[in-house]
Motif scaffolding. Sequence first.
Motif, mmCIF file in Angstrom:
data_model
loop_
_atom_site.group_PDB
_atom_site.id
_atom_site.type_symbol
_atom_site.label_atom_id
_atom_site.label_comp_id
_atom_site.label_asym_id
_atom_site.label_seq_id
_atom_site.Cartn_x
_atom_site.Cartn_y
_atom_site.Cartn_z
ATOM 1 N N VAL A 547 0.843 -1.188 0.000
ATOM 2 C CA VAL A 547 0.000 0.000 0.000
ATOM 3 C C VAL A 547 0.879 1.237 0.000
ATOM 4 N N LEU A 548 0.478 2.239 -0.777
ATOM 5 C CA LEU A 548 1.141 3.535 -0.750
ATOM 6 C C LEU A 548 0.284 4.490 0.059
ATOM 7 N N CYS A 549 0.877 5.067 1.093
ATOM 8 C CA CYS A 549 0.169 5.967 2.006
ATOM 9 C C CYS A 549 0.679 7.392 1.842
ATOM 10 N N ARG A 550 -0.231 8.346 1.977
ATOM 11 C CA ARG A 550 0.155 9.747 1.876
ATOM 12 C C ARG A 550 -0.022 10.505 3.187
ATOM 13 N N THR A 551 -0.495 9.798 4.240
ATOM 14 C CA THR A 551 -0.634 10.409 5.569
ATOM 15 C C THR A 551 -0.244 9.382 6.625
ATOM 16 N N LEU A 552 0.110 9.880 7.806
ATOM 17 C CA LEU A 552 0.415 8.975 8.929
ATOM 18 C C LEU A 552 -0.819 8.203 9.358
ATOM 19 N N GLU A 553 -1.987 8.809 9.215
ATOM 20 C CA GLU A 553 -3.234 8.133 9.547
ATOM 21 C C GLU A 553 -3.407 6.878 8.679
ATOM 22 N N GLN A 554 -3.079 7.017 7.390
ATOM 23 C CA GLN A 554 -3.167 5.863 6.495
ATOM 24 C C GLN A 554 -2.127 4.803 6.855
ATOM 25 N N ARG A 739 -8.481 15.902 -7.464
ATOM 26 C CA ARG A 739 -7.754 16.430 -6.311
ATOM 27 C C ARG A 739 -6.375 16.937 -6.726
ATOM 28 N N LEU A 740 -6.004 18.112 -6.196
ATOM 29 C CA LEU A 740 -4.710 18.722 -6.479
ATOM 30 C C LEU A 740 -3.818 18.639 -5.249
ATOM 31 N N HIS A 741 -2.587 18.146 -5.435
ATOM 32 C CA HIS A 741 -1.607 18.056 -4.364
ATOM 33 C C HIS A 741 -0.336 18.786 -4.767
ATOM 34 N N LEU A 778 -5.088 8.063 -1.624
ATOM 35 C CA LEU A 778 -4.969 9.489 -1.919
ATOM 36 C C LEU A 778 -5.305 10.297 -0.674
ATOM 37 N N ASP A 779 -6.598 10.484 -0.407
ATOM 38 C CA ASP A 779 -7.010 11.273 0.759
ATOM 39 C C ASP A 779 -7.977 10.503 1.656
ATOM 40 N N ALA A 782 -8.899 6.896 7.912
ATOM 41 C CA ALA A 782 -8.468 5.604 8.453
ATOM 42 C C ALA A 782 -9.486 4.504 8.179
ATOM 43 N N ALA A 783 -10.764 4.802 8.378
ATOM 44 C CA ALA A 783 -11.802 3.778 8.201
ATOM 45 C C ALA A 783 -11.860 3.327 6.733
ATOM 46 N N THR A 784 -11.848 4.295 5.809
ATOM 47 C CA THR A 784 -11.897 3.954 4.387
ATOM 48 C C THR A 784 -10.647 3.190 3.968
ATOM 49 N N THR A 785 -9.505 3.584 4.526
ATOM 50 C CA THR A 785 -8.260 2.883 4.227
ATOM 51 C C THR A 785 -8.353 1.416 4.627
ATOM 52 N N ARG A 786 -8.842 1.160 5.825
ATOM 53 C CA ARG A 786 -8.910 -0.220 6.309
ATOM 54 C C ARG A 786 -9.879 -1.053 5.484
ATOM 55 N N LEU A 787 -11.021 -0.465 5.140
ATOM 56 C CA LEU A 787 -12.006 -1.200 4.348
ATOM 57 C C LEU A 787 -11.459 -1.498 2.937
ATOM 58 N N THR A 788 -10.791 -0.508 2.343
ATOM 59 C CA THR A 788 -10.216 -0.705 1.004
ATOM 60 C C THR A 788 -9.165 -1.807 1.020
#
Length: 823
Positions: A547-554, A739-741, A778-779, A782-788
């Motif tokens: 998995v590629l994460c863009r936040t510490l939460e992810q 989304r723009l980063h 992407l954005d 935590a909950a969406t990350t775990r389900l995905t």
Amino acid sequence: MTDSTPELLSPAGNWDCARAAVAAGADAIFFGLPAFNARLRADNFSNDDLPELMEFLHKHGVKGFVTMNTLIFTSELKAAEAQLHRVAEAGVDALIIQDLGLAKMAREIAPDVELHASTQMTITSPEGLQFVESLFPLERAVLARELSVKEISRFEDARSQTITPLEVFVHGALCVAYSGQCLTSESLGQRSANRGECAQACRMPYELVVDGKTQDMEEVRYLLSPQDLAAVDIIPDLVRAGVKSFKIEGRLKSPEYVAAVTRVYRKALDDAMAQRDSTVTAADRYSLEMTFSRGLTSGWLAGTDHPYLTHGRFGKKRGPLLGTITHCGGTWIELDAPLAELDPPLKAGDGVVFDAGENRDLEQGARIWKIEGKRIVFHRTYSGINFERIRPGNTLYKTSDPSLESEIRKFWQNAKLTPKKTPLHVKVTGQPGAPLVISSGHASCSSESPLQPASKHPLGTETLTKQLSRLGDTRYELASLDNQLEGDCHIAISALNRLRRELIAQLDSDLAPQERPITTTEVRLDDLLPQPSTIADSASSSPRLSVLCRTLEQVDAALAEQIHVIYCDFEDPRRYKEAVAAVRSSAAPSSTVHLATPRILKPGETGYLKLIERAEPDGLLLRNLASLQYYKDRSDLVKTADFSLNIANPITASLLKEAATLDTLTVSYDLNISQVLDLLSQAPTDWFELTLHQHMPLFHMEHCVFCTFMSEGTSYKDCGRPCEEHVVHLRDRVGQLHRLHADVGCRNTLFNGKAQTGARFHDALRKTGLKKFRVELLDEDAATTRLTLSSYQALLDGTASANELLDEVAALEKLGVTEGTLA
């Protein structure tokens, strides 16, 4: 032109453009063939044209470069091999190539043809160039267009590490994304910019959505459409920076564009080389603007000034601004600028466009019918203008000048293209009583009768030069004369002329046309391909999800799901230490942390790589050529080459894996499922990782939308960094939000609002033996990350079907799901 003399390189989409370039003083042209070139919409030359075209160019002392500047898919390698033989046999001077595997093929199969690294190879730093040079010798490197003169000069400063001459674009359209790094057309419409099929999504209007609210931008709608490049005033600086070749963009343009732009830059380059003041006139600048421009700027060459480059008001051709309408009535208008002071003057037949700040697809334009004093008058019927829509305050641009176009057309059509003469260096020897001998190179002729003593007018250098330079329609011109006669000699002028003719005949005999030897080797495509996996290899071990994460939460959510490989791609790499610490201290002891480099590294930016090193990760996600060079000897780290390295065929895969000592290669995002399967059938499948789920990175840009349209600044130094305070999306013409980063270098990436999933192809991929699959976040919270992640883990474990996963993912993704580029 000597090796030390800079080269002017012009575009040619057809025969007329080639003739126009030669007439205007180009040293070389670049052009495409029907396949493997990044301008498939251009006319391009046919394979049958190639020998005749090269004969025409060489006759006039001009070089010809063939563009093979696209990614090459596995199934196309055989056709690419055949094209390499074809261009070598035709006497092509150079190949301009994007794909590293194709470049390797060209070097091995056609070593006598120069190899030029295309701007789409994304060479942005000396370290990146150094890595490519370690793969194969280059004769030219075309640098990314986002570099400043100061940054280009850093390549010259690094000559102890790199040796390749540099080429820089100096005029024409600019891509808003880094060349070779734009996936917009591929993601949104399966028309890849890396395959010559760019749909020009950057030229379309977008709305700016900040923190969920659409901003009122008035007439500013073209947020990603840069103005065109015109570096005519920067040529001396580029010469001093060590640039070898000055390149004009425009293979989709007319011969009038090619002629006008080439002759202006011929003048500018000659001025720079003579170290004299510029002789480029106001009329020259006007011709640059009128033949084609969206507004002319110095691009990135003068440094960063985001609003200067991309103002957002239009994305189409514009010529000079004539003024603002002050009065109008019926079929006429008046401007705030006196018409008599316009230079060149406005006249009947000129084309104009009205800028009312409206949708550019609805704007009105017409040709002027007549000028009456202060008034510009249009024909009531034939202009096609709805005069009720014309208002004071509208601005007027000049878009067409038929008299200028006619003058340029006559210039290139009527130009007398004189074949280039071969310089002749002649030596003359003899003395009274001995024959007169004239020679040049290996050719030598002697007079039948001996020289006589001269009683009155001895044979001197003046007479010799006069007679030996009478070369008429021959291919030669006298370049030098070395008179080594001894004593006062005499010979009849007729005998001297006869010797001149004999010498030319002998030289011509030495150059008599012969069947051209084929300058290709015995190397075959099969010699360059790696050994694919065996059935036994494919059957071993279980699949792995990363998995590629863009936040510490992810990252925390990924650890909770026991994901083994966690890639981190943070906007601020100073937080990488926190990510490493989180993984090391977690209750998931098998999890490893791999840190992503920036997509782009410019000169002087390797400090980011040192920062990554100091975080002490388990592995690296390498995204550019410079990072491959920097880390190539780090065998203690697990190294993965990311999608941005454009691994589209097994030769590229093998080349990079060996040269950069890589553990894993990410399959190019330009490949659809059948092309992925082709790649996996021709190389070991355990080399590869495939991204099953992601928001496709569309544009990756030096251009900063945050700075340009959300601040009063011009760069990161004074923009106030709105990127750190707001969530920003761009809404496209069909209403989709993207989304723009911003990254650590203030470069922007626009991500597709729809998630792309390859779930339906999982079973076919597993049958090849592919074991490594990635989910890119992407954005997601935590909950969406775990389900995905749990959904994809179930797919890989065989406890959920593709249809079940698609239902779950579709429910999680707010903006929808697509199979995108894989379909």
